[in-house]
Structures are given as C-alpha cells and as structure tokens.
Motif scaffolding. Structure first.
Motif, PDB file in Angstrom:
ATOM      1  N   GLY A  51     -10.885  19.676  25.038  1.00 48.08           N
ATOM      2  CA  GLY A  51     -10.373  18.381  24.625  1.00 48.08           C
ATOM      3  C   GLY A  51     -11.304  17.657  23.672  1.00 48.08           C
ATOM      4  O   GLY A  51     -10.846  16.902  22.800  1.00 48.08           O
ATOM      5  N   TRP A  52     -12.597  17.875  23.819  1.00 45.64           N
ATOM      6  CA  TRP A  52     -13.568  17.197  22.954  1.00 45.64           C
ATOM      7  C   TRP A  52     -13.475  17.648  21.499  1.00 45.64           C
ATOM      8  O   TRP A  52     -13.986  16.981  20.609  1.00 45.64           O
ATOM      9  CB  TRP A  52     -14.989  17.450  23.462  1.00 45.64           C
ATOM     10  N   MET A  53     -12.825  18.768  21.258  1.00 43.33           N
ATOM     11  CA  MET A  53     -12.681  19.276  19.891  1.00 43.33           C
ATOM     12  C   MET A  53     -11.479  18.691  19.166  1.00 43.33           C
ATOM     13  O   MET A  53     -11.345  18.840  17.955  1.00 43.33           O
ATOM     14  CB  MET A  53     -12.586  20.803  19.907  1.00 43.33           C
ATOM     15  N   LYS A  57      -7.038  10.356  20.497  1.00 48.83           N
ATOM     16  CA  LYS A  57      -7.545   9.320  21.385  1.00 48.83           C
ATOM     17  C   LYS A  57      -7.803   9.907  22.763  1.00 48.83           C
ATOM     18  O   LYS A  57      -6.961  10.590  23.322  1.00 48.83           O
ATOM     19  CB  LYS A  57      -6.540   8.181  21.485  1.00 48.83           C
ATOM     20  N   SER A  58      -8.986   9.649  23.304  1.00 54.01           N
ATOM     21  CA  SER A  58      -9.332  10.171  24.615  1.00 54.01           C
ATOM     22  C   SER A  58     -10.368   9.252  25.252  1.00 54.01           C
ATOM     23  O   SER A  58     -10.675   8.177  24.726  1.00 54.01           O
ATOM     24  CB  SER A  58      -9.866  11.600  24.499  1.00 54.01           C
ATOM     25  N   TYR A  59     -10.908   9.689  26.381  1.00 53.71           N
ATOM     26  CA  TYR A  59     -11.894   8.892  27.102  1.00 53.71           C
ATOM     27  C   TYR A  59     -13.264   8.947  26.458  1.00 53.71           C
ATOM     28  O   TYR A  59     -14.176   8.217  26.845  1.00 53.71           O
ATOM     29  CB  TYR A  59     -11.991   9.360  28.561  1.00 53.71           C
ATOM     30  N   ILE A  60     -13.420   9.829  25.455  1.00 52.33           N
ATOM     31  CA  ILE A  60     -14.698   9.995  24.772  1.00 52.33           C
ATOM     32  C   ILE A  60     -14.401  10.421  23.339  1.00 52.33           C
ATOM     33  O   ILE A  60     -13.424  11.138  23.094  1.00 52.33           O
ATOM     34  CB  ILE A  60     -15.564  11.054  25.507  1.00 52.33           C
ATOM     35  N   PRO A  61     -15.181   9.968  22.349  1.00 50.10           N
ATOM     36  CA  PRO A  61     -14.911  10.362  20.963  1.00 50.10           C
ATOM     37  C   PRO A  61     -15.000  11.876  20.786  1.00 50.10           C
ATOM     38  O   PRO A  61     -15.765  12.546  21.487  1.00 50.10           O
ATOM     39  CB  PRO A  61     -16.023   9.652  20.171  1.00 50.10           C
ATOM     40  N   PRO A  62     -14.218  12.434  19.853  1.00 48.55           N
ATOM     41  CA  PRO A  62     -14.281  13.881  19.630  1.00 48.55           C
ATOM     42  C   PRO A  62     -15.609  14.293  19.003  1.00 48.55           C
ATOM     43  O   PRO A  62     -16.305  13.460  18.393  1.00 48.55           O
ATOM     44  CB  PRO A  62     -13.122  14.133  18.664  1.00 48.55           C
ATOM     45  N   VAL A  63     -15.968  15.552  19.180  1.00 51.27           N
ATOM     46  CA  VAL A  63     -17.137  16.096  18.492  1.00 51.27           C
ATOM     47  C   VAL A  63     -16.834  16.087  17.002  1.00 51.27           C
ATOM     48  O   VAL A  63     -15.765  16.536  16.569  1.00 51.27           O
ATOM     49  CB  VAL A  63     -17.433  17.532  18.968  1.00 51.27           C
ATOM     50  N   ALA A  64     -17.740  15.578  16.202  1.00 47.13           N
ATOM     51  CA  ALA A  64     -17.524  15.514  14.751  1.00 47.13           C
ATOM     52  C   ALA A  64     -17.664  16.893  14.126  1.00 47.13           C
ATOM     53  O   ALA A  64     -18.474  17.721  14.583  1.00 47.13           O
ATOM     54  CB  ALA A  64     -18.525  14.547  14.123  1.00 47.13           C
ATOM     55  N   LEU A  65     -16.880  17.156  13.103  1.00 44.92           N
ATOM     56  CA  LEU A  65     -17.035  18.402  12.369  1.00 44.92           C
ATOM     57  C   LEU A  65     -18.427  18.430  11.737  1.00 44.92           C
ATOM     58  O   LEU A  65     -18.898  17.430  11.192  1.00 44.92           O
ATOM     59  CB  LEU A  65     -15.965  18.525  11.289  1.00 44.92           C
TER      60      LEU A  65
END
Length: 334
Positions: A51-53, A57-65
């Motif tokens: 999910g982090w990828m 919108k989620s409970y934590i920002p996505p991992v940046a490219l």
C-alpha cells in the motif's frame, strides 16, 4: 563507505515487477551535528509495504519515487556526533528503510535490549506485527474470557500472535491458514483450538463445522472471500477487526467489498479498522508484557530470515506467495 539501497523506481499495478525497485550503491554522507549513523542488520518485510507504494490517500504518505523503500529495521549505532540519547554500540529499532546504513537525529529510534530477545524478534513479536496483534485483539476487539475468536492468516506474523494472546486471555481460537503444514503449526505448536485450511476446504462448510456456534470476534488480515464468509458467522454484538486485506493488495481492478455486510445489522455487530501507529505511546507497555509472556513460555515467536539486499524483491514476493513461515525478515549486514 558505500550504502546499498533499494530505491522505488515505479509505482506497480498489480504484483510488483522487476522494474518496481532498483538496487543502488551510494556513498554515505558524513553525519551532521546531533545525528547518529546506524548500521542496519535486518529489515522487516510486511504486507503494508504494498500500500505504501500507491500514490493514493492513506494513513501514511506514499513512498516517493526515487526514495529508499520504507521498511522497519533494526541495527547498531556505529557513529554518533554528540547525540545525547544514543551511544555507539546501542541496538536500535527504527524506520530505516531498505538499506544497509541510515543517518538519523534519533527521532523514531528506540533502544532495545538484545538480552531480552534476538534482533529479528524485535521486528516481529516485539515489533510492529506484535504491537498490531496486541492492540488489535485487546483494545479494538476488546476480547473477553470465553469469546470465540476467528483469525485469518493465522500462521502469519500478526495472526499467529493474535491467536496466542486470545488463548492467554481464555478464548476459544480458530485459525484460517493456507496448507496442512501451517494449519498443523498453529494447532500443535501455538495452541489454537482448531484450524481451517482455505486451500483445501470450502470456507463456508469449514466455518460451519469448526465454528458451529458462530464467532464473537473475527480478526481479518486478508479481506475478500474469507471476510465475506466470516461475516456470515457473527454472533450477537460480535466485533470485526479490519487489520489488513492481503488478498486485495495486488488487484488491478477495484477492491472487492463484502456482500454479507448486512450481518452486521442483524447481529448488532461492529466492524472497525485499526492502524498500529495510533498506539505508539503504549508500545513500551505492550512489549514489556509480551516479553514476560515469552519468558513464561506462553507466547512463541517465529521468524523466517533470508539474506542479502540484492534478494529484496524475491524475498518480498514471499509475502504474497505464502512461501514463508512466520515473520518475514531480510538480513542486510554483510
């Protein structure tokens, strides 16, 4: 000094492919005043990484490219530039990411005692999965002695701890797992009362046999068909904890929601989502209690350890193939 790092290069659709990450070797910059340098020994591989990828919108920002892949980690301080809270040689758990070294000002770093448990255990039972299980079953599910508890992905890092804590608290526990070996493990070694093999059994028929009276608590780690089936077995005022939905994480289509949700209405039950980070301030209390249970032989921990940062993707894929036993950990120190 050179730092091997796993860099997120593309946002995957479905199962992450060989173009999702790139292994890079970059020089380690000199640490700044007040910082420490941690040589990481192990990193944690968890379903939540999928999910982090996603750039949603989620409970934590996505991992940046272009950034190091987010991951929990544990290692030792090898340099300190006047940081008053950490000394060279301290063993620390943190969010160091999928890399061999990480510089930090100390925020989010926690000193752990290797006399209590091994480093991998601090990524599993005494780490994020263990905290998820502890607060999920005790706080969110609010189990009571005599409850009938159903757990999916019961041989996994979270599910195996959920079931054991429920047994410690006097509940009847039925686990859902994939394959005879895992089902035998949760019953024979972890003390579950019964197991359902979703790979060889019809889930509805198995629930009717193993949970004839229904369930008071369903702890869900998988979503999809199994969640739908579990909803059909709720007793009055049952509690459903939505911890994860690994069956849906690699979907290329929309997530499939439960069609049996009206069971919540009929049984006056609740369905609650949980994120372990909401309980950070109480991690120390939980870890202390679980360490006591481990010393008393009431709580067992199992880690599945692989080696080499270059094997990151192959090891990560074991989260979804089921080719693992217990908490999945990657050793990155050379």
């Amino acid at each position: 000094m050179i730092n091997k790092q796993i860099i997120l290069k593309n946002r995957p659709k479905g199962v992450p492919g060989i173009d999702t990450w790139q292994l890079e070797e970059n020089p380690i910059a000199e640490i700044q005043e007040g910082e420490i340098l941690i040589q990481q020994h192990y990193i944690s591989l968890d379903p939540a990484m999928r999910g982090w990828m996603n750039d949603t919108k989620s409970y934590i920002p996505p991992v940046a490219l272009g950034a190091v892949m987010r991951a929990g980690s544990i290692g030792k301080v090898i340099q300190s530039k006047n940081n008053p809270d950490f000394q060279v040689g301290d063993c620390v758990s943190t969010w160091g990411g999928a890399q061999q070294y990480v510089a930090s000002n100390g925020e989010g770093c926690f000193i752990v005692d290797e006399k209590v448990a091994t480093m991998p255990t601090f990524l599993g039972t005494l780490g994020m999965p263990g905290m998820t299980a502890y607060f999920g079953i005790l706080e969110v599910a609010n189990i009571k002695e005599g409850d009938i508890v159903l757990v999916s992905r019961a041989a996994g890092a979270v599910g195996s701890i959920v079931g054991q804590i429920a047994k410690i608290k006097g509940c009847k526990v039925i686990g859902i797992a994939g394959g005879k070996e895992k089902c035998d493990y949760i019953v024979s070694e972890l003390g579950f009362d019964a197991a359902i093999d979703y790979k060889s059994e019809n889930i509805y028929s198995a629930l009717k046999t193993k949970c004839p009276e229904g369930v008071d608590v369903y702890f869900d780690n998988v979503g999809g068909v199994i969640l739908d089936a579990a909803l059909s077995k709720l007793r009055m005022h049952a509690r459903v904890v939505i911890c994860g939905a690994i069956s849906q994480y690699n979907n290329k289509q929309n997530v499939k929601g439960p069609s049996n949700y009206l069971s919540l209405l009929v049984t006056r039950s609740s369905m609650t989502g949980m994120i372990v980070m909401d309980y950070t301030k109480d991690f120390g209390k939980a870890a202390k209690q679980m360490a006591i249970w481990m010393q008393e032989g009431k709580l067992k921990s199992r880690e599945d350890i692989y080696e080499g940062l270059e094997n990151f993707q192959e090891t990560y894929n074991r989260l979804f193939s089921g080719e693992k036993n217990g908490k999945l950990v990657l050793k990155v120190i050379e």
